[in-house]
Design a protein around this motif. Structure first.
Motif, PDB file in Angstrom:
ATOM      1  N   GLN A 140       0.759   4.877   2.369  1.00  0.00           N
ATOM      2  CA  GLN A 140       1.813   4.500   1.426  1.00  0.00           C
ATOM      3  C   GLN A 140       2.007   2.990   1.410  1.00  0.00           C
ATOM      4  OE1 GLN A 140       5.197   6.740   2.766  1.00  0.00           O
ATOM      5  NE2 GLN A 140       4.524   8.655   1.797  1.00  0.00           N
ATOM      6  N   LEU A 141       1.959   2.369   2.594  1.00  0.00           N
ATOM      7  CA  LEU A 141       2.105   0.913   2.682  1.00  0.00           C
ATOM      8  C   LEU A 141       0.931   0.208   2.026  1.00  0.00           C
ATOM      9  CD1 LEU A 141       3.604  -1.574   3.711  1.00  0.00           C
ATOM     10  CD2 LEU A 141       2.397  -1.332   5.889  1.00  0.00           C
ATOM     11  N   VAL A 142      -0.276   0.737   2.248  1.00  0.00           N
ATOM     12  CA  VAL A 142      -1.471   0.142   1.636  1.00  0.00           C
ATOM     13  C   VAL A 142      -1.346   0.154   0.118  1.00  0.00           C
ATOM     14  CG1 VAL A 142      -3.940   0.499   1.220  1.00  0.00           C
ATOM     15  CG2 VAL A 142      -3.052   0.609   3.546  1.00  0.00           C
ATOM     16  N   GLU A 143      -0.901   1.277  -0.437  1.00  0.00           N
ATOM     17  CA  GLU A 143      -0.745   1.380  -1.884  1.00  0.00           C
ATOM     18  C   GLU A 143       0.338   0.433  -2.393  1.00  0.00           C
ATOM     19  OE1 GLU A 143       0.041   5.463  -2.651  1.00  0.00           O
ATOM     20  OE2 GLU A 143      -1.985   6.138  -2.092  1.00  0.00           O
ATOM     21  N   GLN A 144       1.443   0.342  -1.638  1.00  0.00           N
ATOM     22  CA  GLN A 144       2.533  -0.551  -2.031  1.00  0.00           C
ATOM     23  C   GLN A 144       2.089  -2.008  -2.010  1.00  0.00           C
ATOM     24  OE1 GLN A 144       6.013  -0.151   0.431  1.00  0.00           O
ATOM     25  NE2 GLN A 144       7.164  -1.723  -0.655  1.00  0.00           N
ATOM     26  N   LEU A 145       1.386  -2.396  -0.938  1.00  0.00           N
ATOM     27  CA  LEU A 145       0.932  -3.781  -0.817  1.00  0.00           C
ATOM     28  C   LEU A 145      -0.166  -4.094  -1.827  1.00  0.00           C
ATOM     29  CD1 LEU A 145       0.882  -4.351   3.056  1.00  0.00           C
ATOM     30  CD2 LEU A 145       2.603  -5.059   1.397  1.00  0.00           C
ATOM     31  N   GLU A 146      -0.991  -3.104  -2.139  1.00  0.00           N
ATOM     32  CA  GLU A 146      -2.035  -3.319  -3.140  1.00  0.00           C
ATOM     33  C   GLU A 146      -1.420  -3.657  -4.484  1.00  0.00           C
ATOM     34  OE1 GLU A 146      -5.955  -1.043  -5.052  1.00  0.00           O
ATOM     35  OE2 GLU A 146      -4.628   0.002  -3.645  1.00  0.00           O
ATOM     36  N   ASP A 159      -6.505 -10.785   4.724  1.00  0.00           N
ATOM     37  CA  ASP A 159      -5.391 -10.556   5.655  1.00  0.00           C
ATOM     38  C   ASP A 159      -4.897  -9.117   5.583  1.00  0.00           C
ATOM     39  OD1 ASP A 159      -5.530 -13.148   6.472  1.00  0.00           O
ATOM     40  OD2 ASP A 159      -3.769 -13.854   5.386  1.00  0.00           O
ATOM     41  N   GLU A 160      -4.842  -8.572   4.377  1.00  0.00           N
ATOM     42  CA  GLU A 160      -4.387  -7.180   4.225  1.00  0.00           C
ATOM     43  C   GLU A 160      -5.389  -6.205   4.827  1.00  0.00           C
ATOM     44  OE1 GLU A 160      -2.860  -3.484   3.258  1.00  0.00           O
ATOM     45  OE2 GLU A 160      -2.027  -5.415   3.845  1.00  0.00           O
ATOM     46  N   ILE A 161      -6.671  -6.475   4.635  1.00  0.00           N
ATOM     47  CA  ILE A 161      -7.707  -5.616   5.240  1.00  0.00           C
ATOM     48  C   ILE A 161      -7.593  -5.641   6.759  1.00  0.00           C
ATOM     49  CG2 ILE A 161     -10.197  -5.378   5.626  1.00  0.00           C
ATOM     50  CD1 ILE A 161     -10.585  -6.376   2.730  1.00  0.00           C
ATOM     51  N   ASN A 170      -4.454  -3.719   7.931  1.00  0.00           N
ATOM     52  CA  ASN A 170      -4.664  -2.278   7.844  1.00  0.00           C
ATOM     53  C   ASN A 170      -5.547  -1.773   8.988  1.00  0.00           C
ATOM     54  OD1 ASN A 170      -6.920  -0.209   6.297  1.00  0.00           O
ATOM     55  ND2 ASN A 170      -4.790   0.442   6.405  1.00  0.00           N
ATOM     56  N   ARG A 171      -6.609  -2.475   9.254  1.00  0.00           N
ATOM     57  CA  ARG A 171      -7.515  -2.064  10.346  1.00  0.00           C
ATOM     58  C   ARG A 171      -6.798  -2.086  11.693  1.00  0.00           C
ATOM     59  NH1 ARG A 171     -13.026  -5.437   8.696  1.00  0.00           N
ATOM     60  NH2 ARG A 171     -13.634  -4.090   6.937  1.00  0.00           N
ATOM     61  N   GLN A 172      -5.999  -3.129  11.899  1.00  0.00           N
ATOM     62  CA  GLN A 172      -5.272  -3.250  13.159  1.00  0.00           C
ATOM     63  C   GLN A 172      -4.250  -2.126  13.303  1.00  0.00           C
ATOM     64  OE1 GLN A 172      -5.863  -5.217  15.672  1.00  0.00           O
ATOM     65  NE2 GLN A 172      -4.145  -4.470  16.884  1.00  0.00           N
TER      66      GLN A 172
END
Length: 522
Positions: free
Chosen positions: A370-376, A489-491, A494-496
């Motif tokens: 959900q966070l990934v989609e929001q930040l995207e 930075d977002e990638i 997310n990985r972390q």
């Protein structure tokens, strides 16, 4: 001061450093660490290498977190190899063969420096040591009392040792130091009393006042230079540096030999002044517009970063609540399994608890998705906005630069008209004014003068084009690198986060797996 050793000069190699690290610190920790292959020198905070007959400082680049370094009682001749020790606080180089203070430019955190008993004759090259509190320079070759004045820049200096130097034999030595270093507390291992400081200040008051005046002027000059540098950096960040004046116009004529000659034609001086005034106004418009656009880009970036941080923080809070509920149930579940005596019940509880772990994993991963989609969505919106801002900036700057070219074209036409008119008068012998010899040489025929005016025109257009190309290239490059960094930075985030979730779940699962039925039944 020269010391003779029976042993041969030694080199600071890995073997010496590993041995030194292994021998220092708590035996139960450092001793064991030293025996392991591949000691992490970056974790070492203190290193003692005295009485090793070291000739040259070397191989310390891995000790990036070192705070204390002891290199006294060696045969070191030059201060070097300390560039990476930026965290160093305490450095002892006493009892060596050092002749000059150097190689300390990166030690910005150094507070205590000992160069006692060397061959130093001048106090200098310490400017970077802004935190210096203790300086030991006793038993050296310092003769000139002016060396003391150099130390006034170190506002934190409280302890100084100069005994054993020729300068310490001067009858005014102590009074001079008290007067010129009023913040000093200890001199040559003795506390300076207030009465001595008062007498010293009275004795040297005139010289001190004059020195303070010079220091204040120098400080004001340094502050002005710093302000100018900071202002220039701000202008560069807006891509409009040196457009707030006559720089671009002056650069057009700096290499224009023909234009310089043609400026002496009758009427060209006034034409040139009018051209310059209008040209500079356009440059100022570009400059002011550039600063305003920079503020808009900065505001857009700040808003974006705030949105990202808020989204991440809100998501993390939700994750913490889920984990807190799991942790509460986690302890109860483990205790229940340990206390259960029936094998079938144990297996049932283990299955239930395993399902709880899987459910937690799914919940945390869902939150992350959900966070990934929001930040995207946030990143895409920011990308559109910043690209639009940069595109608008480039478009308007190019329009203003076109106005500069229009002015240049108009000036070229007028200049050519004046030059042809002068040529015609020269041919007819109607020229009332004498022309300088280098200018007269251009009026051989029409082609010569047209070529001269054209060459000047080409130089001016090239300067305008180059400045425009430079601005457009730099702002587009900035935009590209910024957006690349945002995506990268977002990638990485997310990985972390996925790694953290998996590590936590794996830990919970390993605790469950450690509860073997056989052990529980026993």
């Amino acid at each position: 001061m020269n010391r003779l050793y029976d042993m041969e000069p030694r080199v600071m190699d890995d073997e010496m450093l590993k041995l030194a690290v292994g021998e220092q610190g708590p035996r139960e920790e450092a001793g064991q660490l030293a025996k392991q292959e591949g000691i992490l020198f970056k974790d070492v905070l203190s290193l003692q290498l005295d009485f090793q007959n070291i000739l040259r400082i070397d191989n310390l680049w891995q000790f990036e977190n070192l705070q204390k370094l002891q290199l006294d009682n060696n045969i070191i001749e030059k201060i070097e190899g300390l560039e990476n020790l930026t965290r160093l606080v305490w450095l002892d180089l006493s009892f060596n063969n050092i002749e000059a203070i150097e190689g300390l430019d990166m030690l910005v955190n150094l507070e205590d420096l000992s160069l006692f008993n060397n061959r130093i004759s001048k106090i200098d090259s310490l400017d970077a040591l802004v935190k210096l509190q203790v300086l030991s320079l006793g038993n050296n070759c310092i003769e000139n009392m002016m060396n003391i004045i150099y130390l006034r820049r170190f506002k934190a200096l409280r302890t100084l040792s100069l005994s054993g130097n020729p300068v310490a034999e001067d009858e005014d030595y102590k009074m001079f130091i008290c007067a010129y270093l009023p913040n000093l507390v200890y001199l040559d291992f003795r506390r300076l009393d207030d009465h001595m400081k008062e007498l010293a200040e009275m004795k040297h008051q005139y010289s001190i006042d004059e020195l303070k005046h010079r220091e204040n002027l120098m400080q004001a000059q340094l502050e002005d230079e710093q302000a100018r540098r900071e202002e220039l950096e701000e202008h560069k960040a807006a891509f409009v540096e040196q457009l707030n004046g006559t720089f671009l116009f002056d650069s057009m004529y700096a290499e224009d030999v023909e234009g310089s000659k043609l400026s002496h034609l009758p009427g060209v001086g006034e034409l040139l002044e009018a051209y310059k005034d209008k040209f500079v106004i356009i440059c100022l418009n570009i400059f002011e517009y550039g600063l305003k656009q920079q503020e808009k880009r900065k505001a857009e970036l700040d808003t974006f970063m705030e949105c990202v941080q808020e989204a991440i923080q809100e998501n993390q809070e939700q994750g913490k609540l889920k984990i807190a509920k799991f942790e509460e149930k986690h302890l109860l579940s483990l205790n229940a399994i340990r206390e259960e005596s029936e094998l079938s019940n144990i297996e049932t509880k283990i299955v239930e608890y395993s399902e709880d772990i899987t459910e937690l994993l799914n919940v945390l991963m869902m939150l992350e998705m959900q966070l990934v989609e929001q930040l995207e969505e946030t990143i895409n919106m920011f990308e559109r906005n910043i690209i639009d801002l940069v595109g608008l900036f480039v478009e308007n700057v190019q329009s203003l630069m076109a106005q500069c070219r229009d002015l240049e074209n108009h000036h070229h036409e007028k200049l050519l008209e004046i030059a042809i008119n002068v040529l015609e008068k020269t041919v007819k012998g109607e020229m009332d004014e004498d022309l300088p010899d280098d200018l007269r040489s251009l009026f051989v025929d029409k082609d010569t003068i047209v070529n001269a005016v054209g060459a000047s025109h080409d130089i001016h257009l090239l300067k305008i084009d180059n400045r425009e190309d430079e601005l457009v290239t730099r702002v587009n490059s900035w935009c590209t690198h910024l957006l690349d960094k945002v995506h990268k930075d977002e990638i990485m985030r997310n990985r972390q986060r996925v790694k953290e979730i998996n590590q936590y779940v794996d830990h919970a699962q390993s605790e469950l797996d450690s509860l073997e039925c056989g052990d529980l039944l026993d």
